[in-house]
Design a protein around this motif. Structure first.
Motif, PDB file in Angstrom:
ATOM      1  N   ILE A 131       1.396  -1.498  -0.176  1.00  0.00           N
ATOM      2  CA  ILE A 131      -0.244   0.158   0.116  1.00  0.00           C
ATOM      3  C   ILE A 131       0.675   1.603  -0.201  1.00  0.00           C
ATOM      4  O   ILE A 131       0.481   2.208  -0.997  1.00  0.00           O
ATOM      5  CB  ILE A 131      -0.737   0.105   1.169  1.00  0.00           C
ATOM      6  CG1 ILE A 131      -1.368  -1.375   1.950  1.00  0.00           C
ATOM      7  CG2 ILE A 131      -2.028   1.168   1.255  1.00  0.00           C
ATOM      8  CD1 ILE A 131      -3.024  -1.617   1.123  1.00  0.00           C
ATOM      9  N   LEU A 132       1.828   1.189   0.630  1.00  0.00           N
ATOM     10  CA  LEU A 132       2.859   2.447   0.761  1.00  0.00           C
ATOM     11  C   LEU A 132       3.654   2.202  -0.441  1.00  0.00           C
ATOM     12  O   LEU A 132       4.123   3.061  -1.035  1.00  0.00           O
ATOM     13  CB  LEU A 132       3.974   2.014   1.966  1.00  0.00           C
ATOM     14  CG  LEU A 132       3.587   2.809   3.378  1.00  0.00           C
ATOM     15  CD1 LEU A 132       5.000   2.279   4.130  1.00  0.00           C
ATOM     16  CD2 LEU A 132       3.936   4.004   3.278  1.00  0.00           C
TER      17      LEU A 132
ATOM     18  N   SER B 186      -3.002  13.001  -4.959  1.00  0.00           N
ATOM     19  CA  SER B 186      -2.917  14.067  -2.815  1.00  0.00           C
ATOM     20  C   SER B 186      -3.611  12.446  -2.259  1.00  0.00           C
ATOM     21  O   SER B 186      -4.620  11.503  -2.324  1.00  0.00           O
ATOM     22  CB  SER B 186      -3.992  15.202  -2.810  1.00  0.00           C
ATOM     23  OG  SER B 186      -4.582  14.478  -1.934  1.00  0.00           O
ATOM     24  N   ILE B 187      -2.462  11.900  -1.601  1.00  0.00           N
ATOM     25  CA  ILE B 187      -3.036  11.277  -0.458  1.00  0.00           C
ATOM     26  C   ILE B 187      -2.946  10.799   0.535  1.00  0.00           C
ATOM     27  O   ILE B 187      -2.188  12.108   2.068  1.00  0.00           O
ATOM     28  CB  ILE B 187      -1.665   9.408  -0.909  1.00  0.00           C
ATOM     29  CG1 ILE B 187      -1.502   9.233  -2.426  1.00  0.00           C
ATOM     30  CG2 ILE B 187      -2.021   8.760  -0.503  1.00  0.00           C
ATOM     31  CD1 ILE B 187      -2.379   8.704  -3.243  1.00  0.00           C
ATOM     32  N   ILE B 188      -3.993  10.560   1.482  1.00  0.00           N
ATOM     33  CA  ILE B 188      -3.804  11.007   2.967  1.00  0.00           C
ATOM     34  C   ILE B 188      -3.908   9.810   3.503  1.00  0.00           C
ATOM     35  O   ILE B 188      -3.240   8.952   3.452  1.00  0.00           O
ATOM     36  CB  ILE B 188      -5.289  11.331   3.464  1.00  0.00           C
ATOM     37  CG1 ILE B 188      -5.097  12.396   2.844  1.00  0.00           C
ATOM     38  CG2 ILE B 188      -5.504  11.264   5.256  1.00  0.00           C
ATOM     39  CD1 ILE B 188      -7.524  12.863   2.512  1.00  0.00           C
ATOM     40  N   HIS B 189      -2.119   9.431   4.446  1.00  0.00           N
ATOM     41  CA  HIS B 189      -2.345   8.484   5.073  1.00  0.00           C
ATOM     42  C   HIS B 189      -2.183   8.099   6.948  1.00  0.00           C
ATOM     43  O   HIS B 189      -2.252   8.504   7.263  1.00  0.00           O
ATOM     44  CB  HIS B 189      -0.590   9.038   4.785  1.00  0.00           C
ATOM     45  CG  HIS B 189       0.301   9.169   3.687  1.00  0.00           C
ATOM     46  ND1 HIS B 189       0.710   7.864   3.594  1.00  0.00           N
ATOM     47  CD2 HIS B 189       0.750   9.652   3.364  1.00  0.00           C
ATOM     48  CE1 HIS B 189       1.486   8.237   2.132  1.00  0.00           C
ATOM     49  NE2 HIS B 189       1.317   9.516   2.405  1.00  0.00           N
ATOM     50  N   MET B 190      -3.176   7.198   6.586  1.00  0.00           N
ATOM     51  CA  MET B 190      -3.514   6.692   7.776  1.00  0.00           C
ATOM     52  C   MET B 190      -3.288   5.038   7.922  1.00  0.00           C
ATOM     53  O   MET B 190      -3.952   4.336   8.305  1.00  0.00           O
ATOM     54  CB  MET B 190      -5.172   6.536   7.325  1.00  0.00           C
ATOM     55  CG  MET B 190      -6.042   8.643   7.427  1.00  0.00           C
ATOM     56  SD  MET B 190      -7.747   8.255   7.399  1.00  0.00           S
ATOM     57  CE  MET B 190      -7.808   7.918   8.765  1.00  0.00           C
TER      58      MET B 190
ATOM     59  N   LEU C 223       1.993   6.905  -6.463  1.00  0.00           N
ATOM     60  CA  LEU C 223       0.564   8.207  -6.635  1.00  0.00           C
ATOM     61  C   LEU C 223       1.102   9.010  -6.128  1.00  0.00           C
ATOM     62  O   LEU C 223       1.253   9.912  -7.739  1.00  0.00           O
ATOM     63  CB  LEU C 223      -0.553   7.547  -6.363  1.00  0.00           C
ATOM     64  CG  LEU C 223      -1.233   5.706  -6.324  1.00  0.00           C
ATOM     65  CD1 LEU C 223      -2.452   5.830  -5.907  1.00  0.00           C
ATOM     66  CD2 LEU C 223      -1.761   6.526  -7.711  1.00  0.00           C
ATOM     67  N   ALA C 224       1.672   9.932  -5.067  1.00  0.00           N
ATOM     68  CA  ALA C 224       1.821  11.037  -5.613  1.00  0.00           C
ATOM     69  C   ALA C 224       3.159  11.658  -5.748  1.00  0.00           C
ATOM     70  O   ALA C 224       3.132  12.101  -6.267  1.00  0.00           O
ATOM     71  CB  ALA C 224       2.728  10.636  -3.166  1.00  0.00           C
TER      72      ALA C 224
ATOM     73  N   GLN D 175      -8.727   4.858  -5.492  1.00  0.00           N
ATOM     74  CA  GLN D 175     -10.726   6.166  -5.989  1.00  0.00           C
ATOM     75  C   GLN D 175     -10.145   7.444  -4.672  1.00  0.00           C
ATOM     76  O   GLN D 175     -10.691   7.946  -5.645  1.00  0.00           O
ATOM     77  CB  GLN D 175     -11.219   4.772  -6.142  1.00  0.00           C
ATOM     78  CG  GLN D 175     -11.165   3.712  -6.722  1.00  0.00           C
ATOM     79  CD  GLN D 175     -12.510   2.490  -6.674  1.00  0.00           C
ATOM     80  OE1 GLN D 175     -13.315   2.521  -5.481  1.00  0.00           O
ATOM     81  NE2 GLN D 175     -13.043   2.049  -7.159  1.00  0.00           N
ATOM     82  N   ALA D 176      -9.698   7.282  -3.653  1.00  0.00           N
ATOM     83  CA  ALA D 176      -9.975   8.136  -3.116  1.00  0.00           C
ATOM     84  C   ALA D 176      -8.843   8.845  -2.432  1.00  0.00           C
ATOM     85  O   ALA D 176      -8.495   9.279  -1.587  1.00  0.00           O
ATOM     86  CB  ALA D 176     -10.819   6.823  -1.725  1.00  0.00           C
ATOM     87  N   GLY D 177      -7.507   8.128  -2.440  1.00  0.00           N
ATOM     88  CA  GLY D 177      -6.627   8.588  -2.328  1.00  0.00           C
ATOM     89  C   GLY D 177      -6.295   8.885  -0.983  1.00  0.00           C
ATOM     90  O   GLY D 177      -5.847   9.715  -0.299  1.00  0.00           O
ATOM     91  N   VAL D 178      -6.564   7.443   0.077  1.00  0.00           N
ATOM     92  CA  VAL D 178      -6.719   7.999   1.796  1.00  0.00           C
ATOM     93  C   VAL D 178      -6.072   6.005   1.291  1.00  0.00           C
ATOM     94  O   VAL D 178      -6.433   4.914   1.335  1.00  0.00           O
ATOM     95  CB  VAL D 178      -7.924   6.965   1.582  1.00  0.00           C
ATOM     96  CG1 VAL D 178      -8.093   7.087   3.769  1.00  0.00           C
ATOM     97  CG2 VAL D 178      -8.480   8.186   1.748  1.00  0.00           C
TER      98      VAL D 178
END
Ligand SMILES: Cc1ncc(COP(=O)(O)O)c(C=O)c1O
Length: 389
Positions: free
Chosen positions: A22-23, A35-39, A29-30, A345-348
């Motif tokens: 995933i990372l 834009s990716i939100i890292h959780m 993608l980044a 799809q969502a960048g999360v």
């Protein structure tokens, strides 16, 4: 020649982190402008508090660049002992505190001196994955107890008794736990401790997320019994993941063996980090870490209801760490695929349950609130949009 012929057989039981896929994809993608939100990240987004950084810089200027004693500098062991008294009114002799390269070093030392080949170590599923791998490294057998939200993701006494065998050597639990953020209650700790001691076995409690509890004050299992082995670290509450510094507290009878193993495995814990950590318990540092704790609490209080609203199942509110372990069964029965899909799809980015064990792992995911509130709000908005379609 194939890997099969060259590498040790034990390497078969040491799994990679699936979140690494995933990372890697998130990075790709980044770099293409998304834009990716890292959780998915299991470390505070805050940098190390400035008094600790200053102390580290000073240590470098003072030429503190050599090995230290294998169990750490006496000043730091003393300071940690004082901290147990100051924060928990627990007396622990500084000689019983072994400073290590992270909690990871403490776990390796503890398991290294306890585990014989084929010995069984009881853990939870879901749980912190490295622990079962460390057990395998020492040729022991990890016994993972499936734990559910109804039981606060901690094992019951009955479960422990059922899983017990003559080969059980130790029980290793975490409070607050990763990936669930749940705590061991005092009552349960007492019950488990009593049983484990009756069986002449060892109880290890990993308290690496100590300090990061919300709505209740931090605790230590040492308040219950002096001979529980404690794993801890400067990584999380003190925001020092990259400094690689933790500690192990063990009963006196194990100290000689632990010291010998520490000498051989590590020579010494990182020197600069140890001098820096002397500033960790100063009031000016604690003011910063407490402020961060309130910030984490705010994030949890936003994210928990928001995830539930989105349709994720979170039956037990996590009481600590910075994770929410959520049932995503409504969206997918393949948590890895779901994590990759929502990243795409969502960048999360978040972590699939399969990184933490097998039990219900394909329907669970872990969200880390190690990113700021506006980003979390955006993540929820994005998830809302994509899950609805
Ligand atoms: C439960 C638990 N124990 C131990 C560790 C190891 O941490 P460190 O070696 O950085 O102290 C982690 C890291 O995420 C963890 O979650």
């Amino acid at each position: 020649m194939s890997e099969h012929n060259i590498l040790a057989a034990r390497m078969k039981s040491i799994q990679p982190f699936h979140v690494m896929d995933i990372l890697a994809r998130a990075r790709q993608l980044a770099s293409s402008g998304r834009s990716i939100i890292h959780m998915e990240v299991g470390e505070p987004d805050f940098t190390t508090p400035s008094p600790i950084i200053e102390a580290g810089l000073q240590a470098l200027k003072d030429g503190q660049t050599k090995y230290t004693p294998a169990c750490g500098i006496p000043e730091l062991r003393e300071r940690i002992a004082e901290w147990y008294w100051q924060a928990f009114q627990v007396k622990v002799a500084a000689e019983r505190i072994i400073v290590t390269p992270g909690a990871s070093g403490a776990l390796q030392l503890a398991l290294g001196v306890l585990v014989n080949p084929q010995d069984e170590i009881i853990l939870t599923d879901p749980g912190y994955p490295c622990n079962r791998h460390f057990v395998s490294l020492f040729e022991g057998k990890p016994i993972s107890l499936p734990v559910t939200a109804e039981q606060n993701y901690q094992p019951s006494l009955n479960q422990l008794q059922q899983a017990w065998s003559e080969r059980t050597r130790a029980v290793l639990l975490a409070s607050p736990a990763n990936p669930t953020g749940t705590l061991l209650s005092t009552e349960l700790t007492q019950q488990l401790y009593q049983y484990i001691t009756q069986q002449h076995s060892t109880f290890i409690v990993d308290e690496i997320y100590q300090g990061l509890t919300y709505g209740q004050e931090p605790q230590t299992a040492l308040s219950i019994a002096d001979d529980i082995w404690i794993v801890n670290s400067f990584s999380k509450y003190f925001g020092m993941t990259g400094w690689r510094l933790g500690w192990l507290i063990a009963p006196e009878y194990a100290l000689d063996a632990l010291t010998r193993l520490a000498q051989n495995l590590f020579l010494s814990p990182p020197t600069i980090a140890q001098y820096a950590a002397l500033a960790a318990f100063k009031q000016e540092t604690l003011d910063i870490t407490e402020e961060r704790r309130f910030e984490f609490a705010k994030r949890r209080d936003f994210l928990l209801p928001a995830l539930r609203e989105l349709g994720f199942g979170v039956q037990t509110a996590p009481q600590g760490a910075f994770y929410i372990y959520a049932d995503a069964g409504r969206f997918s029965d393949n948590s890895h695929e779901l994590s990759l899909r929502l990243l795409e799809q969502a960048g999360v980015a978040f972590t699939p349950g399969i990184d933490f064990g097998e039990y219900a792992a394909k329907t669970h995911v872990r969200f880390a609130y190690t990113t700021n509130l506006p980003e979390l709000e955006q993540a929820v908005e994005r998830l809302h949009k994509h899950l609805r379609s």
